[in-house]
Design a protein around this motif. Sequence first.
Motif, short mmCIF file in Angstrom:
data_model
loop_
_atom_site.label_atom_id
_atom_site.label_comp_id
_atom_site.label_asym_id
_atom_site.label_seq_id
_atom_site.Cartn_x
_atom_site.Cartn_y
_atom_site.Cartn_z
N LYS A 49 -4.60 -20.00 7.14
CA LYS A 49 -4.97 -19.19 8.31
C LYS A 49 -3.73 -18.83 9.12
CE LYS A 49 -7.59 -18.10 12.09
NZ LYS A 49 -6.60 -18.01 13.17
N LEU A 50 -2.84 -19.80 9.35
CA LEU A 50 -1.62 -19.53 10.10
C LEU A 50 -0.70 -18.57 9.34
CD1 LEU A 50 -0.75 -23.09 11.47
CD2 LEU A 50 -1.49 -21.11 12.79
N ALA A 51 -0.64 -18.74 8.03
CA ALA A 51 0.19 -17.84 7.21
C ALA A 51 -0.30 -16.41 7.33
CB ALA A 51 0.16 -18.29 5.76
N GLU A 143 3.42 -2.63 16.85
CA GLU A 143 2.62 -3.35 15.85
C GLU A 143 2.12 -2.36 14.80
OE1 GLU A 143 -0.43 -5.69 17.63
OE2 GLU A 143 0.88 -6.40 19.25
N ALA A 144 2.22 -2.78 13.55
CA ALA A 144 1.79 -1.94 12.43
C ALA A 144 0.38 -2.32 11.98
CB ALA A 144 2.76 -2.05 11.27
N ASP A 145 -0.29 -1.40 11.27
CA ASP A 145 -1.65 -1.67 10.82
C ASP A 145 -1.71 -2.67 9.67
OD1 ASP A 145 -0.45 0.03 9.02
OD2 ASP A 145 -2.11 1.45 8.90
N LYS A 146 -0.68 -2.64 8.79
CA LYS A 146 -0.64 -3.56 7.64
C LYS A 146 0.77 -4.12 7.48
CE LYS A 146 -4.21 -1.05 5.05
NZ LYS A 146 -4.50 -0.29 3.79
N PRO A 147 0.88 -5.36 7.00
CA PRO A 147 2.21 -5.97 6.83
C PRO A 147 3.14 -5.16 5.95
CG PRO A 147 0.49 -7.63 6.62
CD PRO A 147 -0.21 -6.30 6.70
N GLU A 148 2.58 -4.55 4.90
CA GLU A 148 3.44 -3.81 3.97
C GLU A 148 4.02 -2.53 4.58
OE1 GLU A 148 -0.92 -3.08 2.63
OE2 GLU A 148 0.30 -4.74 3.38
N ASN A 149 3.49 -2.11 5.74
CA ASN A 149 4.00 -0.90 6.40
C ASN A 149 5.07 -1.20 7.44
OD1 ASN A 149 2.27 0.87 4.99
ND2 ASN A 149 0.60 0.50 6.42
N PHE A 177 6.36 -13.28 4.44
CA PHE A 177 5.33 -12.63 3.62
C PHE A 177 5.16 -13.36 2.30
CE2 PHE A 177 6.26 -8.29 5.77
CZ PHE A 177 5.50 -8.69 6.86
N LYS A 178 6.29 -13.72 1.66
CA LYS A 178 6.22 -14.41 0.37
C LYS A 178 5.60 -15.79 0.52
CE LYS A 178 10.17 -11.98 -1.67
NZ LYS A 178 11.57 -12.11 -2.18
N VAL A 179 6.02 -16.52 1.58
CA VAL A 179 5.48 -17.86 1.81
C VAL A 179 3.98 -17.78 2.09
CG1 VAL A 179 5.48 -19.81 3.41
CG2 VAL A 179 7.65 -18.86 2.61
N ALA A 180 3.57 -16.78 2.87
CA ALA A 180 2.15 -16.62 3.19
C ALA A 180 1.33 -16.43 1.93
CB ALA A 180 1.96 -15.43 4.14
N ASN A 181 1.80 -15.56 1.05
CA ASN A 181 1.08 -15.32 -0.20
C ASN A 181 1.08 -16.56 -1.09
OD1 ASN A 181 0.45 -12.63 0.35
ND2 ASN A 181 2.44 -11.91 -0.34
N THR A 182 2.21 -17.29 -1.10
CA THR A 182 2.28 -18.51 -1.90
C THR A 182 1.31 -19.56 -1.41
OG1 THR A 182 4.62 -18.10 -2.38
CG2 THR A 182 3.81 -20.34 -2.71
#
Length: 311
Positions: A49-51, A143-149, A177-182
């Motif tokens: 959740k925090l990630a 602030e962006a709508d999505k992290p990838e943007n 971003f990588k840690v969150a996905n991991t």
Amino acid sequence: MIRNFFRHILDSFKNLRRNGWMTIAAISSVTITLALLGVFLSVILNTAKLATDIENNVRIMTYIKLDQHDNDKQYTDPKDKTKIIDNKNYHVIYDQIENLDHVTNVTFSSKDDQLKKLIDSLGDTWELFKGDANPLYDVYIVEADKPENVKPLAKKLSEIDGVQKAEYGGKNTDRIFKVANTIKTWGLAGSALLIFVAVFLISNTIRITIMSRSREIQIMSLVGAKKGYIRWPFFLEGAWVGLIGSIIPVLLVNYLYNVAYKSFTPSLITQGLSIIKPTEFLPVISILIVAIGMVIGSLGSVISMRRYLKI
């Protein structure tokens, strides 16, 4: 049938009491395993959740050049402090930022606000930079709508006339971003693995208690008792072991989670983060712990005694 059912319940309680130390050993094994499972799931689910919050909470700090007064309708002439100038370029940069694709929110923070945050965080030493000595920039927090943007948006922001630079954390944020996905991927896999380990440990403990009563099962089969009649007390006994063994883990997880929530929430809120609320999380995790204990206990009993019914 109803009479037999209540008889089976009564027999299961008698068996728990009669087997003494074996029952205590089974309940202890279930308690330890479910406690570890509950704590691990609490950590993994909240870390995920925090990630996700960190991933979605990345902001682009857009620093405005020192000679720009984009958020001031009027400003003091730097050459004549007594003269007030109407700002013809008021919100020119702001409007350009708002019109960019993928922008969801724009918040202004003056250099005085930035200095105040530094003083609050690092102490009164920074107070000597108040007033004209303030070396910081006015900032638009985008602030962006999505992290990838975030990354492409930061590049567009830095190209706006009047913007000194646009930062989103660069490589550090990419690592987040990588840690969150991991965490989300391996955390769920780790939870599934721990549940499997819990099934293995609890079912094997139940199997040991069944093995100690193999002669009892075989005698009942030889005198003509039906398999269902033999199986039901053991099925219920395993369920009671799972239920009793889940009480301490549920109480422990509830206590530790409430303590953790009260301890971590104040600091997390200031960063726009939070762990799952106890009112949302604890009922679910408690039911899950009890359900896992009862299901594994009852099924472990039935599966373990199958070999003794084949005579």
